[in-house]
Design a protein around this motif. Sequence first.
Motif, PDB file in Angstrom:
ATOM      1  N   GLU A 286     -46.882  46.132   8.320  1.00  0.00           N
ATOM      2  CA  GLU A 286     -45.461  46.338   8.676  1.00  0.00           C
ATOM      3  C   GLU A 286     -44.832  46.424   9.796  1.00  0.00           C
ATOM      4  OE1 GLU A 286     -43.773  50.434   7.755  1.00  0.00           O
ATOM      5  OE2 GLU A 286     -44.992  50.329   5.268  1.00  0.00           O
ATOM      6  N   VAL A 287     -45.887  46.430  10.741  1.00  0.00           N
ATOM      7  CA  VAL A 287     -46.141  46.374  11.851  1.00  0.00           C
ATOM      8  C   VAL A 287     -45.750  44.586  12.407  1.00  0.00           C
ATOM      9  CG1 VAL A 287     -46.727  47.011  14.380  1.00  0.00           C
ATOM     10  CG2 VAL A 287     -47.472  47.748  12.766  1.00  0.00           C
ATOM     11  N   PHE A 288     -46.486  44.083  11.736  1.00  0.00           N
ATOM     12  CA  PHE A 288     -46.247  42.547  11.244  1.00  0.00           C
ATOM     13  C   PHE A 288     -44.685  41.741  11.875  1.00  0.00           C
ATOM     14  CE2 PHE A 288     -50.598  42.058  11.587  1.00  0.00           C
ATOM     15  CZ  PHE A 288     -50.890  40.369  12.091  1.00  0.00           C
ATOM     16  N   GLU A 289     -44.401  42.532   9.768  1.00  0.00           N
ATOM     17  CA  GLU A 289     -43.171  42.684   9.966  1.00  0.00           C
ATOM     18  C   GLU A 289     -41.670  42.845  10.932  1.00  0.00           C
ATOM     19  OE1 GLU A 289     -43.130  44.437   5.942  1.00  0.00           O
ATOM     20  OE2 GLU A 289     -44.398  43.962   5.124  1.00  0.00           O
ATOM     21  N   PHE A 290     -42.355  43.684  11.447  1.00  0.00           N
ATOM     22  CA  PHE A 290     -41.328  44.004  12.014  1.00  0.00           C
ATOM     23  C   PHE A 290     -41.496  43.511  13.382  1.00  0.00           C
ATOM     24  CE2 PHE A 290     -40.010  46.190  16.253  1.00  0.00           C
ATOM     25  CZ  PHE A 290     -38.839  47.226  15.957  1.00  0.00           C
ATOM     26  N   TYR A 291     -42.215  43.066  13.974  1.00  0.00           N
ATOM     27  CA  TYR A 291     -42.123  42.112  15.640  1.00  0.00           C
ATOM     28  C   TYR A 291     -41.382  40.876  14.537  1.00  0.00           C
ATOM     29  CZ  TYR A 291     -45.223  45.104  18.060  1.00  0.00           C
ATOM     30  OH  TYR A 291     -45.051  46.017  19.071  1.00  0.00           O
ATOM     31  N   GLU A 292     -42.014  40.073  13.373  1.00  0.00           N
ATOM     32  CA  GLU A 292     -41.404  38.647  13.381  1.00  0.00           C
ATOM     33  C   GLU A 292     -39.999  38.866  13.186  1.00  0.00           C
ATOM     34  OE1 GLU A 292     -45.503  36.613  11.589  1.00  0.00           O
ATOM     35  OE2 GLU A 292     -43.840  37.507   9.725  1.00  0.00           O
ATOM     36  N   GLU A 293     -39.800  40.163  12.667  1.00  0.00           N
ATOM     37  CA  GLU A 293     -38.217  39.998  12.416  1.00  0.00           C
ATOM     38  C   GLU A 293     -37.314  40.306  13.950  1.00  0.00           C
ATOM     39  OE1 GLU A 293     -35.500  43.138  10.489  1.00  0.00           O
ATOM     40  OE2 GLU A 293     -37.342  43.084   9.534  1.00  0.00           O
ATOM     41  N   ILE A 294     -37.877  40.764  14.469  1.00  0.00           N
ATOM     42  CA  ILE A 294     -36.898  41.132  16.159  1.00  0.00           C
ATOM     43  C   ILE A 294     -37.434  40.136  16.810  1.00  0.00           C
ATOM     44  CG2 ILE A 294     -36.859  43.541  16.260  1.00  0.00           C
ATOM     45  CD1 ILE A 294     -39.027  43.597  18.693  1.00  0.00           C
ATOM     46  N   LEU A 295     -38.851  39.564  16.503  1.00  0.00           N
ATOM     47  CA  LEU A 295     -38.361  37.627  17.115  1.00  0.00           C
ATOM     48  C   LEU A 295     -38.068  36.305  16.868  1.00  0.00           C
ATOM     49  CD1 LEU A 295     -41.977  39.009  18.954  1.00  0.00           C
ATOM     50  CD2 LEU A 295     -39.886  38.660  20.120  1.00  0.00           C
ATOM     51  N   THR A 296     -37.953  36.847  16.149  1.00  0.00           N
ATOM     52  CA  THR A 296     -37.449  35.629  14.761  1.00  0.00           C
ATOM     53  C   THR A 296     -38.544  34.520  14.718  1.00  0.00           C
ATOM     54  OG1 THR A 296     -35.490  35.571  16.292  1.00  0.00           O
ATOM     55  CG2 THR A 296     -34.810  36.412  14.183  1.00  0.00           C
ATOM     56  N   CYS A 297     -39.972  35.091  14.592  1.00  0.00           N
ATOM     57  CA  CYS A 297     -40.575  34.216  15.837  1.00  0.00           C
ATOM     58  C   CYS A 297     -42.567  33.945  14.100  1.00  0.00           C
ATOM     59  CB  CYS A 297     -40.796  33.718  16.679  1.00  0.00           C
ATOM     60  SG  CYS A 297     -42.557  33.159  17.049  1.00  0.00           S
ATOM     61  N   ARG A 298     -42.508  33.063  13.868  1.00  0.00           N
ATOM     62  CA  ARG A 298     -43.842  33.842  13.059  1.00  0.00           C
ATOM     63  C   ARG A 298     -45.217  33.995  13.732  1.00  0.00           C
ATOM     64  NH1 ARG A 298     -44.983  31.855   7.967  1.00  0.00           N
ATOM     65  NH2 ARG A 298     -46.865  33.187   8.802  1.00  0.00           N
ATOM     66  N   TYR A 299     -46.004  35.026  13.617  1.00  0.00           N
ATOM     67  CA  TYR A 299     -46.722  35.433  14.042  1.00  0.00           C
ATOM     68  C   TYR A 299     -48.126  34.448  14.196  1.00  0.00           C
ATOM     69  CZ  TYR A 299     -52.226  36.822  14.778  1.00  0.00           C
ATOM     70  OH  TYR A 299     -52.815  37.356  15.348  1.00  0.00           O
ATOM     71  N   VAL A 472     -34.137  35.943  24.860  1.00  0.00           N
ATOM     72  CA  VAL A 472     -35.112  34.853  25.618  1.00  0.00           C
ATOM     73  C   VAL A 472     -36.676  35.210  25.058  1.00  0.00           C
ATOM     74  CG1 VAL A 472     -36.146  35.438  27.869  1.00  0.00           C
ATOM     75  CG2 VAL A 472     -33.745  35.709  27.970  1.00  0.00           C
ATOM     76  N   PHE A 473     -36.145  35.941  24.520  1.00  0.00           N
ATOM     77  CA  PHE A 473     -38.070  36.228  24.554  1.00  0.00           C
ATOM     78  C   PHE A 473     -38.601  35.392  23.222  1.00  0.00           C
ATOM     79  CE2 PHE A 473     -37.917  41.183  24.674  1.00  0.00           C
ATOM     80  CZ  PHE A 473     -38.050  41.276  25.857  1.00  0.00           C
ATOM     81  N   ASN A 474     -37.484  34.555  21.812  1.00  0.00           N
ATOM     82  CA  ASN A 474     -37.530  34.646  21.160  1.00  0.00           C
ATOM     83  C   ASN A 474     -37.585  32.266  21.766  1.00  0.00           C
ATOM     84  OD1 ASN A 474     -35.259  31.449  19.421  1.00  0.00           O
ATOM     85  ND2 ASN A 474     -36.968  33.374  18.434  1.00  0.00           N
ATOM     86  N   LYS A 475     -36.710  32.629  23.071  1.00  0.00           N
ATOM     87  CA  LYS A 475     -36.429  30.759  23.104  1.00  0.00           C
ATOM     88  C   LYS A 475     -38.489  30.604  24.160  1.00  0.00           C
ATOM     89  CE  LYS A 475     -34.121  28.667  27.352  1.00  0.00           C
ATOM     90  NZ  LYS A 475     -34.037  28.325  27.395  1.00  0.00           N
ATOM     91  N   LEU A 476     -38.745  31.711  24.616  1.00  0.00           N
ATOM     92  CA  LEU A 476     -40.511  31.680  25.406  1.00  0.00           C
ATOM     93  C   LEU A 476     -41.404  30.951  24.033  1.00  0.00           C
ATOM     94  CD1 LEU A 476     -40.861  34.490  27.226  1.00  0.00           C
ATOM     95  CD2 LEU A 476     -40.069  32.298  28.374  1.00  0.00           C
ATOM     96  N   LEU A 477     -41.114  31.670  23.349  1.00  0.00           N
ATOM     97  CA  LEU A 477     -41.949  32.002  22.203  1.00  0.00           C
ATOM     98  C   LEU A 477     -42.039  30.398  21.375  1.00  0.00           C
ATOM     99  CD1 LEU A 477     -42.163  35.147  20.558  1.00  0.00           C
ATOM    100  CD2 LEU A 477     -43.559  34.332  21.837  1.00  0.00           C
ATOM    101  N   SER A 478     -40.450  30.176  21.133  1.00  0.00           N
ATOM    102  CA  SER A 478     -40.386  28.695  20.471  1.00  0.00           C
ATOM    103  C   SER A 478     -41.123  27.722  21.433  1.00  0.00           C
ATOM    104  CB  SER A 478     -39.065  29.413  20.050  1.00  0.00           C
ATOM    105  OG  SER A 478     -37.933  28.986  20.874  1.00  0.00           O
TER     106      SER A 478
END
Length: 1214
Positions: A286-299, A472-478
């Motif tokens: 569930e923690v995985f799902e939460f982070y992937e959802e808010i960051l709109t980014c795969r682990y 911003v977080f999503n941009k850094l991750l992508s």
Amino acid sequence: MPPTGSDPARMNRKKGDKGFESPRPYKLTHQVVCINNINFQRKSVVGFVELTIFPTVANLNRIKLNSKQCRIYRVRINDLEAAFIYNDPTLEVCHSESKQRNLNYFSNAYAAAVSAVDPDAGNGELCIKVPSELWKHVDELKVLKIHINFSLDQPKGGLHFVVPSVEGSMAERGAHVFSCGYQNSTRFWFPCVDSYSELCTWKLEFTVDAAMVAVSNGDLVETVYTHDMRKKTFHYMLTIPTSASNISLAIGPFEILVDPYMHEVTHFCLPQLLPLLKHTTSYLHEVFEFYEEILTCRYPYSCFKTVFIDEAYVEVAAYASMSIFSTNLLHSAMIIDETPLTRRCLAQSLAQQFFGCFISRMSWSDEWVLKGISGYIYGLWMKKTFGVNEYRHWIKEELDKIVAYELKTGGVLLHPIFGGGKEKDNPAPHPHFSIKHPHTLSWEYYTMFQCKAHLVMRLIENRISMEFMLQVFNKLLSLASTASSQKFQSHMWSQMLVSTSGFLKSISNVSGKDIQPLIKQWVDQSGVVKFYGSFAFNRKRNVLELEIKQDYTSPGTQKYVGPLKVTVQELDGSFNHTLQIEENSLKHDIPCHSKSRRNKKKKIPLMNGEEVDMDLSAMDADSPLLWIRIDPDMAVLRKVDSEQADFMWQYQLRYERDVVAQQEAISALERFPTPASRLALTDVLEQEQCFYRVRMAACFCLAKIANSMVSTWTGPPAMKSLFTRMFCCKTCPNIVKTNNFMSFQSYFLQKFSDNYYRAEMIDALANSVTPAVSVNNEVRTLDNLNPDVRLILEEITRFLNMEKLLPSYRHTITVSCLRAIRVLQKNGHVPSDPSLFKSYAEYGHFVDIRIAALEAVVDYTKVDRSYEELQWLLTMVQNDPVPYVRHKILNMLTKNPPFTKSMESPLCNEALVDQLWKLMNSGTSHDWRLRCGAVDLYFTLFGLSRPSCLPLPELGLVLNLKEKKAVLNPTIIPEAIAGNQEAAVNPSSHTQLVGFQNPEDDHLAKEASCNMSAHQQGVKRKADTPLGSPLEPGQILEKNEDSSKVKLKIRFSSSQDEEEIDMDTVHDSQAFISHHLNMLERPSTPGLSKYRPANSRSALIPQHSAGCDGTPTTKPQWNMELPRKGTGKEQPPLEMSVHAAAAAPLSVFGKEPASSKHSEHHHHHHHEHKKKKKKHKHKHKHKHRRDGRERGRGPLAFPSPAGGRSARSPSLSD
């Protein structure tokens, strides 16, 4: 490729590089780590590493790597033997001979030692010389493969072996080993570039017994058994570029669980704990799902592994694609209390996988961004999982912690900027440790640093909105994930590194808002804000006159200018006002919306739209104000002291719906012990809808109020009647109802998960103890106890004995019993005696029990001023097998010190000073956290200057030859001045030079040794020649005025060449001999003979100096100390103390004792010189450059003083 700069340390920027300049003259692209032998019996590891590097400058001839406590046997570059020097100045920070004992001196020397091997400055403990055959290859910037064989014997840090002393094989005993450490500590277990900014791909191989499992980073590619099936090798590949600091290892007889919800996730635990593991990790998906959802980014990684181990260094340690947890976090479904705590740990480690492991940092000053983002998204997870109340409660808790810490110690700086003239705007808030490097920080400071970082992220979110923040977080991750999939192109991978400026640029691009003022206030400077609020209601104008004062002169505070929100609850509703805070003390007029009204019964609207009936009889008839809150959203890092009447706090507690407001009201009501307060608290306690933490706080407050109201209290005891009413059977009030667990709120109030409940009962018993009143000085013995105390003691003893038969979860009951016994001792009811606690503190008990017992011993040491117990504790700090326990003892002694610098104490003596000095100087070099803990304790006990209990040194004056004047010895300069004196940079570092094994070097070495023996007549002079004595025949001391540097030339008669050894930049120490002689004796690899003594002799010419390798450090002023005897005629012997090395086998020197003595003599006059720091650039005047390149190719080339920085170093040639 970039043009070759004259200075390899500054790589030229490439296009799209976003400003990351590597401090290294090469780029690491791939590293292999192979550990082919792990011996649990001996606690040793043998293996090799292979680094693939691309030179980025044409004249690279020195390669610096990090390696601590590894024994290095052999280095090859592209299959050619390479010479190397090993030198670790952090092993012993100040000279063991040095009589310095002030902390200022130590801190400066320690900071210098750490930066001398800091990979982020292009330095390292291991300096490898590129063989001359490869220079052409390097000039064409072609790839180099560096192969290093190493071993590790009984490591004191970095790798932790847990070997239970029971019967059976290692696997049956549950023996395991895992990597651990604080910040970048990978150099403790294999040679690497131990920097968060040097990324590369990895291949990891571990050969272990067939019954063991090796868990490491990346994907397990295959497991190969040996022919006899007794061993197997685990092959891991990590294709995502990762820094060495994020590489980890755990080996043990683990039980393996594949996550039923996510098959790419695997969990590991020690034998027989599988059922607990299943329950504990069942929530992780569930923690995985939460982070992937808010960051709109795969682990970001292809797999994730959790490993639960014993004797953990920290509860949670996150590494690339795996996290190491303490096995104490595992719990069964029966245990409710541990569940939220363990889930928080899992969520925390997963947040760090995204920001911290996958996205790394450019430099230490960007650490706050990673810690801030991971802490911030963890907070969002908490808000979703536990609700807004829990989240706000947590934010308030963290805010209170950081405010208290900054006001107590003087500030936490998130973004330390180093360099030029910035120092003045950016004063170091911490006098007793440097904040320029993670390894010099106090552990408590680092915890507070992380806490402040995520609070500041929340302030940024308030400013730009959560939506933009997540973008911003999503941009850094992508960007990072695009970069990570590229093949090696050095400029692409730097997208995986975050920097403060890059992060801020991202924010302004995404949100279009300028957050510079906010950054300047909270990130670029330290300190929090302190508000004092008071008000008066002006009835004529119907205006609330609010006065808000600031204190910005105390340590740890800063001045706040900007908007401040104030919420006023009036009879007609709740109103928000935003005030502009400008000058220091400011009155603000806030118009009121409601007229005060008499007796009109009307519902009062609250903040959240609710309308409630209130009993308004308590309030002031003239004023419509119910309560006022300053900065209700915690939008400033602040402490607010606001003054309100007691009835306003009571209204606030009863009717304000924000948990933070209720908690503020509860803590304010402690000051108003009145029946009205009692009633308000009781009402809240009985309200089922109220947040359980608020109700718990109300319990504690009610107890305090009841104690203050002893004389006026009416009715039954406060807590007991409530407990009976809420939790006992209606028919028989003495029997407690069992929990039905339907309501967590009531569970946490009653705590009836058996062991926690019983533990709380014991705590409650202990809390009911008051100090004993002794009649005519009778001594309390166990025979004449007060009957009540006897009852309590019997109850505690019964519980303790029950625990031995049926232990409770995490031994909570034993812990409470130990604390209760200490309370009885402290209050004089039972004789004070530490022996019970000492037996419970021994290695082998559960860690919570040990910590509770140690806490009691620390307290006993303080109250009874017992030197014996203090010694017992310090011995434990040095010898206990568990790193966490060693750290905790220092931490508890610092928090509850036996004495402090401002008081006289029989415990404060010279032996203790020496013991602690030794501990922090050389006894804790294997564990940064422990060393910083020792520094904290030293500071708490003795302060910054020389400890007061030391006698004045006999040596009062120091002669400064350069300026021809005498100055007071810095050891006795009082604190104020000592603070401004930058101490000498580390004069003692451990150096190991290794002989060369190419046969053709042999004749040269022999020749060199003959030349040495030719000097023997000159050497027979006594070693304690006065400093002014003439030099040896082969030695010229010259002083260059321009660079004010002393160079020593060693002349070998065979060639008229001179090797200049720059006294400012070469390290050495007397201790290296004892440290490494036995090593030189071993065969490096089975095929080669032992090191030839002649060889090692010629390579072992020690060099004494106080500078740091390759860093512009000091401008020497040769302070020659007057002789300690004070006569001026005789100088104490300053030979390079071989007596320190007496224990080491000296057979290497056996063939030519005279020549070894000769080289001792070379440098004895630079032994105890102090230097003052002045910033100045190195000018390397290599006078004999001729064709430096040709000469440098002599087979016996010395390391150049300038490290990798000079174009080519001159060296010995035949």
